[in-house]
Design a protein around this motif. Structure first.
Motif, PDB file in Angstrom:
ATOM      1  N   LYS A   1       0.835  -1.209   0.000  1.00 46.23           N
ATOM      2  CA  LYS A   1       0.000   0.000   0.000  1.00 46.23           C
ATOM      3  C   LYS A   1       0.869   1.259   0.000  1.00 46.23           C
ATOM      4  CE  LYS A   1      -3.713  -2.381   2.473  1.00 46.23           C
ATOM      5  NZ  LYS A   1      -4.541  -2.425   3.690  1.00 46.23           N
ATOM      6  N   ALA A   2       1.785   1.323  -0.965  1.00 50.99           N
ATOM      7  CA  ALA A   2       2.761   2.413  -1.016  1.00 50.99           C
ATOM      8  C   ALA A   2       2.274   3.626  -1.797  1.00 50.99           C
ATOM      9  CB  ALA A   2       4.068   1.897  -1.614  1.00 50.99           C
TER      10      ALA A   2
ATOM     11  N   THR B   1      -1.362   6.087  -2.433  1.00 53.90           N
ATOM     12  CA  THR B   1      -2.750   6.374  -2.075  1.00 53.90           C
ATOM     13  C   THR B   1      -3.335   7.330  -3.109  1.00 53.90           C
ATOM     14  OG1 THR B   1      -2.113   6.195   0.261  1.00 53.90           O
ATOM     15  CG2 THR B   1      -4.289   7.136  -0.223  1.00 53.90           C
TER      16      THR B   1
ATOM     17  N   ARG C   1       3.030  13.658   1.375  1.00 54.27           N
ATOM     18  CA  ARG C   1       2.267  12.428   1.586  1.00 54.27           C
ATOM     19  C   ARG C   1       2.805  11.299   0.700  1.00 54.27           C
ATOM     20  NH1 ARG C   1      -3.024  10.697   2.889  1.00 54.27           N
ATOM     21  NH2 ARG C   1      -2.985   8.425   2.671  1.00 54.27           N
TER      22      ARG C   1
ATOM     23  N   ASP D   1       4.159   7.782   2.168  1.00 57.10           N
ATOM     24  CA  ASP D   1       3.528   6.498   1.830  1.00 57.10           C
ATOM     25  C   ASP D   1       4.555   5.498   1.308  1.00 57.10           C
ATOM     26  OD1 ASP D   1       1.023   7.262   2.618  1.00 57.10           O
ATOM     27  OD2 ASP D   1       0.265   7.675   0.607  1.00 57.10           O
TER      28      ASP D   1
ATOM     29  N   SER E   1       6.409   4.209   4.299  1.00 56.09           N
ATOM     30  CA  SER E   1       5.562   3.265   5.031  1.00 56.09           C
ATOM     31  C   SER E   1       5.466   1.940   4.289  1.00 56.09           C
ATOM     32  CB  SER E   1       4.159   3.860   5.230  1.00 56.09           C
ATOM     33  OG  SER E   1       4.210   4.996   6.065  1.00 56.09           O
ATOM     34  N   GLY E   2       5.389   2.007   2.959  1.00 56.02           N
ATOM     35  CA  GLY E   2       5.356   0.789   2.162  1.00 56.02           C
ATOM     36  C   GLY E   2       6.619  -0.027   2.331  1.00 56.02           C
TER      37      GLY E   2
END
Length: 384
Positions: free
Chosen positions: A62-63, A65, A104, A108, A111-112
């Motif tokens: 989910k890298a 959004t 963002r 992301d 986070s991915g």
């Protein structure tokens, strides 16, 4: 001391892609992400970006959004002629282009990478990277204080234009031009809903503008460093002059700038003379940077990051190491050569001001000079 297979320096798209590619091959990876990076441009992502991220990180990471960003339907340009022309992205088989919430977007990706098992060291400032027969010893500082160390067998430099690791290993950077970007952010008007990218050539360079998430509009002027006013007040006046542009100006007629003053960052086409060596590789802007006209920045960062991550795995495999580095070098070299040919053709298409310094420089570079040869190094351009 904690040990890793791969250490990646730089938490932008290239660094995250390198970390993700190596981690998905089973390597232990640490990713250094510094909060001290200077702001710059890079809010547009070409068609195919979402698919490329899915390929590199996998859907489960989910890298990306999509709802956090704006879909860019077209490029509208006044280039080579005063009348605008339009390139529709809906006709592109790779799908949408994107106007990014860059903060963002990068978050992301990090986070991915974490979801893939990458050890993320946020706000870590690299202080030393020293190599011996056992590998790399990396020292870093954290905001709360103190110096920490860890070790890695391979290091990937994705630290940006400075290429701090690669240059300490003896890599030399070559520059094709002295392009800089004067940029600021405007509060978009209530009726400003056009998410197309607007490009407008002028006598002393060119401008572009894109609508960003949260009703902001980025406006950027590209020119050469010596053609940019040195006085901050004159730079502010230049940023304000965007209101008078034929194509970009109407969207700015009744809005204000969000920033106190315009920023300046380097936008030069540049590259290192090599993209890797013994137990090190580089990717993204650390390896090569492209003219913003190409729109290649984000995609190039992701692609070169992925090849660096794969090459790091090859180096760790031992006998395949030299082939892995050569493949990474060849991939970046081909991408650079293609970008320089495209740059030549695009600048050649604007011939309205042949006597203007900015344009005569680009036309002379494209007429009889090999753009792929090593060029003399010039001083780094910094914002005031």
């Amino acid at each position: 001391m904690k040990r890793f297979d791969v250490a990646v320096v730089g938490g932008g798209p290239a660094g995250c892609a390198a970390a993700a590619a190596a981690a998905r091959l089973g390597r232990t990876v640490v990713l250094f992400s510094s909060a001290s990076a200077e702001p710059g441009i890079g809010e547009g992502a070409a068609p195919g970006t979402a698919q490329l991220i899915a390929e590199i990180f996998g859907d489960e990471a989910k890298a990306f959004t999509p709802d956090a960003h704006l879909r860019c339907p077209s490029i509208v340009s006044a280039w080579g002629q005063p009348e605008p022309s339009v390139v529709e992205h809906m006709l592109n088989p790779l799908g949408d282009a994107w106007n990014l919430d860059r903060e963002r977007f990068d978050a992301d990706l990090r986070s991915g990478a974490e979801r893939l098992g990458v050890d993320l060291r946020s706000d870590a400032r690299l202080t030393e990277a020293r190599r011996d027969a056992a590998g790399w010893t990396i020292a870093f500082a954290l905001p709360e204080g103190g110096t920490h160390s860890l070790s890695a067998r391979v290091i990937v430099d994705a630290s940006g234009r400075g290429a701090r690791v690669a240059r300490r290993r003896g890599a030399r950077k070559y520059h094709l031009d002295r392009l800089v970007a004067l940029w600021t952010v405007w509060a978009a008007g209530e009726r400003d809903r056009s998410a197309s990218m607007y490009i407008e050539a002028v006598r002393r360079g060119w401008w572009y503008s894109v609508l960003l998430p949260r009703q902001r509009r980025m406006v950027v002027h590209l020119t050469d460093a010596d053609l940019l006013p040195a006085d901050p007040r004159e730079r502010a006046d230049l940023a304000e002059s965007a209101r008078r542009l034929e194509l970009i100006g109407p969207a700015l007629s009744d809005v204000r700038q969000v920033l106190d003053r315009p920023n300046v960052c380097s936008a030069r086409s540049a590259w290192l003379d090599r993209f890797g060596g013994t137990a090190w590789l580089c990717a993204g802007d650390a390896a090569c940077t492209f003219d913003p006209l190409s729109g290649r920045g984000i995609v190039a960062a992701l692609l070169t990051g992925r090849t660096a991550g794969l090459a790091a795995d090859g180096l760790l495999a031992g006998s395949a190491g030299e082939a892995a580095v050569n493949e990474h070098h060849d991939a970046l070299g081909a991408m650079l050569a293609d970008a320089l040919i495209e740059r030549k053709d695009v600048y050649r298409a604007e011939a309205r001001w042949p006597d203007a310094e900015f344009w005569s420089r680009r036309h002379s570079l494209t007429e009889g000079t090999s753009e792929t040869q090593a060029l003399p190094e010039v001083a780094e351009v910094h914002a005031d």
